[in-house]
Design an enzyme around this catalytic site. Structure first.
Site, short mmCIF file in Angstrom:
data_model
loop_
_atom_site.label_atom_id
_atom_site.label_comp_id
_atom_site.label_asym_id
_atom_site.label_seq_id
_atom_site.Cartn_x
_atom_site.Cartn_y
_atom_site.Cartn_z
CB THR A 103 -3.65 -5.29 2.84
OG1 THR A 103 -3.50 -4.64 1.60
CG2 THR A 103 -4.81 -4.71 3.59
NE ARG A 167 -6.66 -0.57 1.18
CZ ARG A 167 -6.05 -0.59 -0.01
NH1 ARG A 167 -5.85 -1.73 -0.63
NH2 ARG A 167 -5.65 0.54 -0.57
CG ASP A 289 1.46 -1.77 -5.75
OD1 ASP A 289 1.96 -2.50 -4.88
OD2 ASP A 289 0.36 -1.22 -5.63
ZN ZN Z 1 0.61 0.08 -1.33
#
Ligand code: ZN
Length: 394
Positions: A103, A167, A289
């Protein structure tokens, strides 16, 4: 250094039965039913023989989506998640990692990410990165996607580019297609994958751009790896359709109970469901992740909770497949070894065979737990004891 692993039950991922595996330096030298190192040929201090009677050997895991520098920040500066340490990988049997920003492409930079990848290489594992962050146009190092891929060694593709997410930069289809084309040409000219790692959000457009990519451009399916495809039931259904049409999909293994309650499909279950639906096992990958934020937003869009992804969840998903879901080991290994290696064009990775990198994990036969990890022929963990830690780890 020469290492001889005697009498191991070998999954390359293909099951080869009981074998001896000879490692010379950082490569697999030979695999055969009985290998003896001739007396006098080498100095004895250079040879280590490992009795593997109680163990299964599998390739070192490949984690294709990790926030090496940390990620997140969705709840303000104090919610920026911490950097990954070497032991986060080793304890999870991961010997190859691909880092990404996420992000935040402002307070975390590509320069830092590349430096972190080089640092992990110095510490003993194989590390690569995607250039860019959630946003398009992509924030590259050199000012061009093609130059980043062609001129910067650890860069193997672009991403994670966010689509269908509040986002994201709300990219147009054309912007995404243009970036993907640049990644493809950069990959072709450098012998790299030029892979486009796509972050799928919970947005209603789901995978529309990826279906359109196949209808409107010449870009092949193998150029794209959309991740978080298991984050909700509707997206998962769409991902199955996409994979059945020829696409590749990635399931995220880091999760929290609340996400599962809200409809996320756990990666292991998602893989089994895919197989039952007729998806090729070669079209699914898992990634952790790791160090990414796991933000929880309430119905008004406000952040109501935050957790951190763990790289060890990758092996957790493999263990669940084997121990709880009855999946054959050779099939269960594909999403974490051979499949990501192929998509990322990491030619010496993901398989235990002569001349490939000596990245191996020894697991117990009865409980399928990690006991030893070897990265490029170096013991990082043996008999449950961590031997190599990150530079600043105690
Ligand atoms: Zn992601």
């Amino acid at each position: 250094m020469i290492m001889l692993f005697k009498n191991v039950e070998l999954y390359t991922p293909e099951y080869l039965g009981h074998m001896d595996v000879l490692v010379i330096g950082d490569k697999i030298g030979k695999i055969s039913e009985n290998i003896e190192v001739e007396q006098g040929m080498f100095d004895k201090s250079l040879i280590s023989v490992v009795d593997c009677t109680d163990y299964i050997m599998i390739p070192g895991l490949i984690d294709g989506h990790v926030h090496l520098l940390g990620g997140g920040g969705e709840g303000g500066y104090k919610t920026r998640t911490p950097e990954l340490m070497l032991s986060d990988l080793i304890l999870g049997g991961i010997t190859t990692v691909v880092g990404c920003l996420g992000t935040d492409g402002i307070s975390r930079t590509m320069q830092s990410l590349i430096a972190k990848a080089y640092g992990l290489r110095e510490e003993g594992v194989s590390a690569y990165v995607y250039t860019g962050s959630y946003r398009l146009p992509l924030a590259t190092v050199t000012g061009s996607i093609q130059q980043d891929i062609r001129m910067i060694d650890p860069v193997v593709g672009i991403g994670e580019i966010a689509i269908s997410d509040h986002r994201s930069a709300a990219p147009t289809f054309e912007e995404l297609a243009k970036a993907a084309s640049d990644a493809r040409v950069g990959g072709i000219l450098s012998g790299k994958a030029g892979l486009v790692n796509i972050h799928l959000g919970d947005g209603k457009d789901m995978m529309r751009y990826l279906f359109e990519m196949q209808e409107k451009t010449e870009l092949p399916y193998a150029q794209f790896l959309p991740t978080h495809a298991n984050r909700n039931g509707s997206l998962f259904k769409e991902a199955i359709k996409y994979a059945k049409g020829g696409g590749y999909i990635d399931f995220t293994t880091s999760t929290v109970p609340l996400f599962i309650e809200d409809g996320e499909v756990p990666a292991a279950k998602a893989f089994i469901d895919c197989l039952n639906e007729g998806v090729s096992p070669y079209h699914v990958t898992f990634s952790s992740d790791g160090q990414g934020s796991l933000p929880i937003f309430d119905s008004s869009g406000a952040l109501s909770g935050l957790d951190v992804g763990k790289s060890s969840s990758l092996f957790g998903a493999l263990q669940t497949l084997v121990m709880d879901m009855g999946c054959e080991i050779e099939k269960a290994l594909l999403p974490v070894t051979k499949n990501p290696a192929k998509l990322l064009k990491l030619l010496n990775k993901g398989e235990i065979k002569a001349n490939s990198d000596a990245d191996m994990v020894l697991v117990t036969k009865d409980t399928f737990e990690i006991r030893s990890v070897y990265a490029r022929g170096v013991a990082m963990m043996e008999n449950g004891i961590l031997l190599k830690k990150g530079t600043f780890e105690k």
